[in-house]
Design a protein around this motif. Structure first.
Motif, PDB file in Angstrom:
ATOM      1  N   LEU A 133       0.823  -1.201   0.000  1.00 38.00           N
ATOM      2  CA  LEU A 133       0.000   0.000   0.000  1.00 38.00           C
ATOM      3  C   LEU A 133       0.862   1.259   0.000  1.00 38.00           C
ATOM      4  CD1 LEU A 133      -2.656  -1.205   2.592  1.00 38.00           C
ATOM      5  CD2 LEU A 133      -3.003  -0.917   0.135  1.00 38.00           C
ATOM      6  N   GLN A 134       1.989   1.205   0.696  1.00 36.97           N
ATOM      7  CA  GLN A 134       2.881   2.362   0.723  1.00 36.97           C
ATOM      8  C   GLN A 134       3.445   2.631  -0.668  1.00 36.97           C
ATOM      9  OE1 GLN A 134       6.668   2.029   2.930  1.00 36.97           O
ATOM     10  NE2 GLN A 134       6.082   3.906   3.980  1.00 36.97           N
ATOM     11  N   ALA A 135       3.846   1.581  -1.370  1.00 34.72           N
ATOM     12  CA  ALA A 135       4.368   1.752  -2.722  1.00 34.72           C
ATOM     13  C   ALA A 135       3.302   2.333  -3.649  1.00 34.72           C
ATOM     14  CB  ALA A 135       4.863   0.410  -3.263  1.00 34.72           C
ATOM     15  N   ALA A 136       2.071   1.865  -3.515  1.00 37.16           N
ATOM     16  CA  ALA A 136       0.984   2.389  -4.346  1.00 37.16           C
ATOM     17  C   ALA A 136       0.698   3.851  -4.027  1.00 37.16           C
ATOM     18  CB  ALA A 136      -0.280   1.554  -4.137  1.00 37.16           C
ATOM     19  N   THR A 137       0.824   4.211  -2.752  1.00 35.93           N
ATOM     20  CA  THR A 137       0.598   5.598  -2.347  1.00 35.93           C
ATOM     21  C   THR A 137       1.639   6.515  -2.975  1.00 35.93           C
ATOM     22  OG1 THR A 137      -0.332   4.866  -0.226  1.00 35.93           O
ATOM     23  CG2 THR A 137       0.411   7.146  -0.370  1.00 35.93           C
ATOM     24  N   VAL A 138       2.896   6.093  -2.924  1.00 35.62           N
ATOM     25  CA  VAL A 138       3.981   6.906  -3.477  1.00 35.62           C
ATOM     26  C   VAL A 138       3.864   7.021  -4.990  1.00 35.62           C
ATOM     27  CG1 VAL A 138       6.477   7.033  -3.793  1.00 35.62           C
ATOM     28  CG2 VAL A 138       5.538   6.384  -1.570  1.00 35.62           C
ATOM     29  N   ASP A 177      -8.248   4.891  -3.897  1.00 31.73           N
ATOM     30  CA  ASP A 177      -7.061   5.716  -4.119  1.00 31.73           C
ATOM     31  C   ASP A 177      -6.317   5.825  -2.791  1.00 31.73           C
ATOM     32  OD1 ASP A 177      -8.219   6.100  -6.584  1.00 31.73           O
ATOM     33  OD2 ASP A 177      -8.891   8.144  -6.179  1.00 31.73           O
ATOM     34  N   PRO A 178      -5.181   5.154  -2.622  1.00 27.81           N
ATOM     35  CA  PRO A 178      -4.457   5.218  -1.336  1.00 27.81           C
ATOM     36  C   PRO A 178      -3.808   6.578  -1.136  1.00 27.81           C
ATOM     37  CG  PRO A 178      -3.174   3.991  -2.946  1.00 27.81           C
ATOM     38  CD  PRO A 178      -4.484   4.314  -3.610  1.00 27.81           C
ATOM     39  N   TRP A 179      -4.297   7.338  -0.152  1.00 34.13           N
ATOM     40  CA  TRP A 179      -3.794   8.686   0.102  1.00 34.13           C
ATOM     41  C   TRP A 179      -2.709   8.713   1.177  1.00 34.13           C
ATOM     42  CZ3 TRP A 179      -9.146  11.643   0.326  1.00 34.13           C
ATOM     43  CH2 TRP A 179      -9.667  11.704  -0.970  1.00 34.13           C
TER      44      TRP A 179
END
Length: 313
Positions: free
Chosen positions: A141-146, A168-170
């Motif tokens: 999820l962190q990678a998708a957020t970045v 949409d991961p904010w």
């Protein structure tokens, strides 16, 4: 623009001398329009970058100048390394980034920054417990957020219902070893517990995070709302002043002192989601605490007392 991307743009320009918006977009995995806006924002903020049109053109630092990463002061540099230093032991990427950042700092700041980076060690495991690792889903999820990529998640609600949705991961928040995902959905901003996410697939579709979104403030609003829900029932209690710190430790922000009684006891107000929740937290105090009201909490305490007397009396 995001601060980490600003630093990346400056380092790239220092390393290459001249870059195009297309090169930045490819390097930072953003759109060309976003890269161009970042460059224009840097220029508008007073950073000496300028565009050169025509073949072989691009963006350069004025006169080949080098910047000290937005002009950090000595105290700001120390604060940055104090914050990031503890994470370096667990993340090789952070350690590498700190080394590069250290080299970019003015010479006069480096000694204090190095000391600050090594001044704190964070051990997240409680006594008697093994060290807790970060959940694998957090990394995804962190990678998708970045990268600004949408994610398809499977989620289990509080009542056990299972759903699948695209979000949409904010941003991600770690609160007391529980991870939360703040995300944009068709119904607006939503908060998901990561331990209830059964799976996450990163999609190729990009999203734009709202310009007015700030993770810290958004999380503060989530916490305020959750704490409001957790304090729908309140009770007035009388307790010896020497036990007040323990009571505050039990109820946290949901414990408020209202005054002192003639007998020296303190009158306090405590809150929780249900009368039973308050009673369960106070039952172990025995006669050390007296519940003045409401009657629902007093009734729950009496019921618990009868159960204990029947079992052990």
């Amino acid at each position: 623009m995001r601060a980490d991307r600003l630093v990346a743009v400056l380092l790239l320009m220092q390393a290459r001398g001249r870059v195009t918006a297309g090169e930045l977009a490819e390097e930072l995995e953003v759109s060309v329009a976003t890269a161009r806006r970042d460059l224009e924002a840097l220029s508008a903020a007073g950073i000496p970058v300028y565009p050169q049109a025509g073949r072989g053109g691009g963006w350069s630092l004025l006169g080949g100048a080098r910047t000290d990463l937005t002009g950090l002061t000595a105290h700001e540099a120390q604060a940055l390394f104090l914050l990031a230093g503890p994470a370096a032991a667990a993340a090789p990427e952070v350690k590498s980034a700190l080394r590069k950042l250290l080299r970019a700092l003015p010479q006069t700041f480096r000694a204090d920054a190095e000391v600050a980076a090594a001044a704190v060690v964070v051990d997240p495991a409680r006594w008697g417990e093994p060290e807790k690792g970060r959940p694998e889903l957090v990394e995804v999820l962190q990678a998708a957020t970045v990268r600004r990529r949408q994610v398809r998640i499977g989620y289990e609600g509080r009542r056990g219902e299972r759903t699948e949705r695209v979000v949409d991961p904010w941003g991600l928040v770690d609160k007391d070893d529980v991870w939360y995902l703040l995300a944009g959905t068709e119904r607006g901003q939503r908060t998901f517990r990561v331990d209830r996410i059964s799976g996450a697939t990163v999609l190729e579709t990009e999203f734009e995070r709202p310009g007015d979104f700030e993770l810290t403030r958004a999380w503060e609003r989530v916490v305020d709302e959750m704490e409001r829900r957790r304090s729908t029932v309140s009770a007035t209690v009388l307790i010896s002043a020497r036990f007040l710190p323990i009571l505050r430790d039990h109820f946290g922000r949901h414990c408020h002192v209202e005054g002192e009684e003639a007998d020296g006891r303190v009158r306090a107000r405590v809150a929780a989601p249900m009368p039973l929740t308050i009673a369960e937290q106070l039952a172990g105090w025995g006669a050390r605490v007296e519940v003045v009201e409401p009657e629902e909490v007093r009734a729950e305490l009496a019921r618990i007392g009868r159960e204990l007397a029947g079992r052990y009396g």
